[in-house]
Design an enzyme around this catalytic site. Structure first.
Site, PDB file in Angstrom:
ATOM      1  N   TYR A  52      -3.470  58.079  73.679  1.00  0.00           N
ATOM      2  CA  TYR A  52      -4.423  59.346  73.375  1.00  0.00           C
ATOM      3  C   TYR A  52      -3.888  60.311  74.668  1.00  0.00           C
ATOM      4  CZ  TYR A  52      -6.536  58.388  69.413  1.00  0.00           C
ATOM      5  OH  TYR A  52      -6.865  58.236  67.989  1.00  0.00           O
TER       6      TYR A  52
ATOM      7  N   LYS B 218      -4.138  43.527  71.678  1.00  0.00           N
ATOM      8  CA  LYS B 218      -2.993  42.840  71.137  1.00  0.00           C
ATOM      9  C   LYS B 218      -2.127  42.493  72.251  1.00  0.00           C
ATOM     10  CE  LYS B 218      -0.118  42.395  67.495  1.00  0.00           C
ATOM     11  NZ  LYS B 218      -0.285  41.425  66.436  1.00  0.00           N
TER      12      LYS B 218
ATOM     13  N   ASP C 248      -4.919  42.714  64.755  1.00  0.00           N
ATOM     14  CA  ASP C 248      -4.823  42.385  63.226  1.00  0.00           C
ATOM     15  C   ASP C 248      -5.779  41.499  62.543  1.00  0.00           C
ATOM     16  OD1 ASP C 248      -3.699  40.804  65.040  1.00  0.00           O
ATOM     17  OD2 ASP C 248      -1.670  40.540  64.113  1.00  0.00           O
TER      18      ASP C 248
ATOM     19  N   ASP D 115     -10.197  53.684  67.203  1.00  0.00           N
ATOM     20  CA  ASP D 115      -9.911  54.656  66.210  1.00  0.00           C
ATOM     21  C   ASP D 115      -9.894  54.134  64.744  1.00  0.00           C
ATOM     22  OD1 ASP D 115      -9.565  57.093  65.184  1.00  0.00           O
ATOM     23  OD2 ASP D 115      -7.539  56.791  64.922  1.00  0.00           O
TER      24      ASP D 115
ATOM     25  N   ASP E  59     -12.565  53.201  61.178  1.00  0.00           N
ATOM     26  CA  ASP E  59     -12.559  53.701  59.856  1.00  0.00           C
ATOM     27  C   ASP E  59     -12.668  52.529  58.914  1.00  0.00           C
ATOM     28  OD1 ASP E  59     -12.022  56.351  60.801  1.00  0.00           O
ATOM     29  OD2 ASP E  59     -10.579  56.682  59.224  1.00  0.00           O
TER      30      ASP E  59
HETATM   31  C1  IPM Z   1     -11.687  60.228  65.549  1.00  0.00           C
HETATM   32  C2  IPM Z   1     -10.742  61.156  65.095  1.00  0.00           C
HETATM   33  C3  IPM Z   1      -9.881  61.686  66.254  1.00  0.00           C
HETATM   34  C4  IPM Z   1      -9.268  60.527  67.105  1.00  0.00           C
HETATM   35  C5  IPM Z   1      -8.844  62.660  65.845  1.00  0.00           C
HETATM   36  C6  IPM Z   1      -9.289  63.675  65.011  1.00  0.00           C
HETATM   37  C7  IPM Z   1      -8.088  63.136  67.039  1.00  0.00           C
HETATM   38  O1  IPM Z   1      -9.999  60.252  64.069  1.00  0.00           O
HETATM   39  O2  IPM Z   1     -12.535  60.816  66.028  1.00  0.00           O
HETATM   40  O3  IPM Z   1     -11.776  59.006  65.265  1.00  0.00           O
HETATM   41  O4  IPM Z   1      -8.209  59.971  66.538  1.00  0.00           O
HETATM   42  O5  IPM Z   1     -10.007  60.073  68.082  1.00  0.00           O
HETATM   43 MN    MN Z   2     -10.623  58.349  63.741  1.00  0.00          MN
END
Ligand code: IPM
Ligand code: MN
Length: 349
Positions: free
Chosen positions: A135, A187, A220, A244, A248
């Site tokens: 990042y 990893k 993984d 990140d 999700d």
């Molecule tokens: C998150 C988002 C951000 C990230 C993006 C929008 C830059 O996906 O906050 O998880 O990757 O951190």
């Molecule tokens: Mn994200």
């Protein structure tokens, strides 16, 4: 007086933020919370009108507040990554919000795609490092656009950055007092420099926490366990990029993007709270998405600000509304209107 900077942002950001502020107003009365909000129109729309996402001195402005409440970023008509960088990444880096705290908690009454697992099994926190890794934006092109093109994107890990996030996670595992277990997710079998630093730092810092059980998982495998045995996790600490991605997945097992909240925390400075979800442009302004993630982000903001009672009331209200069966489906377009969900939760605080 709690001073909150409000940045609704793009897409569905403004409509979910409205509900977060509605709940804040509702909980302030009974808890005697004094607060003031200042709203900023930063984001994609502003860029299209003025050529800038936010003023140059945006970070200095934000620094003056106790906390930042952010809706969503990302605009289809703005170059990819610009709003994300100006509104999210530069704030995280500039205000040194080195912890990205992402609770993965399934509330009773919420559907999870994981068969035979419920709120007992799905209750952990991901501590995502928030200022390093790929990042940082270090890299470049050579021979751009030619058949000989080379592109690099460097993953940066520092001893200081690694140590402070691991220490934060150990402290959290202790404070949560649940399983007293911390899992480092990396990893290191492939990233033998950067994640070796992570492994060594984890072991060294871990010596100071003999009361905390230490565990490790490659990223993984961690994805596999999050689905198969989510109850194995209490606190996870991981790098920015892996954090990140796995959050999700975490959001899905806790009921979807409509409920997952996060805090970008600088323990000594100004922190920013936001739903994990994006700006979902196709739903903009339609009152169709669940604002619970944003309301839960407000709950985290209150907790972080020391407004413990207000935070607890917001959480109980969320739990009560979700448990009531009034929102059988949290997905966009299938849940009750955004403003009605906000009304329900505001009505219960
Ligand atoms: C998150 C988002 C951000 C990230 C993006 C929008 C830059 O996906 O906050 O998880 O990757 O951190
Ligand atoms: Mn994200």
């Amino acid at each position: 007086m709690l001073k909150i900077a409000v940045v609704p942002g793009d897409g569905i950001g403004p409509e979910v933020v409205r509900e977060g502020l509605k709940v804040l107003a509702a909980v302030a009365g009974p808890t005697g919370l004094k607060y003031e909000t200042t709203e900023f129109d930063w984001g994609g729309e502003r860029y299209l009108k003025t050529g800038e996402v936010r003023p140059e001195n945006g970070l200095e402005i934000l620094r003056e507040f106790d906390a930042i409440f952010l809706g969503a970023v990302g605009h289809p008509e703005v170059p990819v990554g610009l709003v994300e960088r100006k509104l999210l990444l530069e704030v995280r880096f500039g205000l040194d919000q080195y912890v990205n705290l992402r609770p993965i908690k399934l509330y009773p009454g919420v559907w999870t795609p994981i068969k035979d697992k419920g709120p007992e099994e799905i209750d952990f926190v991901v501590v995502r490092e928030n200022t390093e890794d790929m990042y940082v934006g270090t890299g470049g092109f050579a021979h751009y656009g030619t058949p000989d093109e080379v592109a690099t994107q460097v993953a940066v890990y520092t001893r200081k950055g690694t140590e402070r996030i691991i220490r934060y996670a150990f402290e959290l595992a202790r404070a949560r007092n649940k399983d007293k277990k911390l899992t480092v997710v990396d990893k290191s079998n492939v990233l033998t420099y950067g994640h070796d630093l992570w492994q060594r730092t984890f072991r060294e810092v871990g010596e100071e926490y003999p009361d905390i059980q230490q565990d490790r998982a490659y990223v993984d495998a961690a994805c596999m366990w999050m689905v198969k045995n989510p109850e194995w996790f209490d606190v996870i600490v991981t790098t920015n990029m892996f954090g990140d991605i796995i959050t999700d997945l975490g959001a899905m097992i806790q009921g979807g993007m409509g409920v997952a909240a996060s805090g970008n925390i600088n323990p000594e400075g100004t922190s920013m709270f936001e739903p994990i979800h994006g700006s979902a442009p196709k739903y903009t302004g339609q009152n169709k998405v669940a604002p619970i993630a944003c309301i839960a982000a407000m709950q985290m903001l209150l907790e972080h600000a020391g407004a413990t009672e207000a935070a607890a009331r917001v959480e109980s209200a969320i739990v009560s509304v979700l448990g009531s069966g009034k929102i059988p489906d949290l997905s966009a377009g299938k849940c009750p209107p955004t403003s009605e969900i906000g009304d329900m939760i505001a009505g219960e605080v």
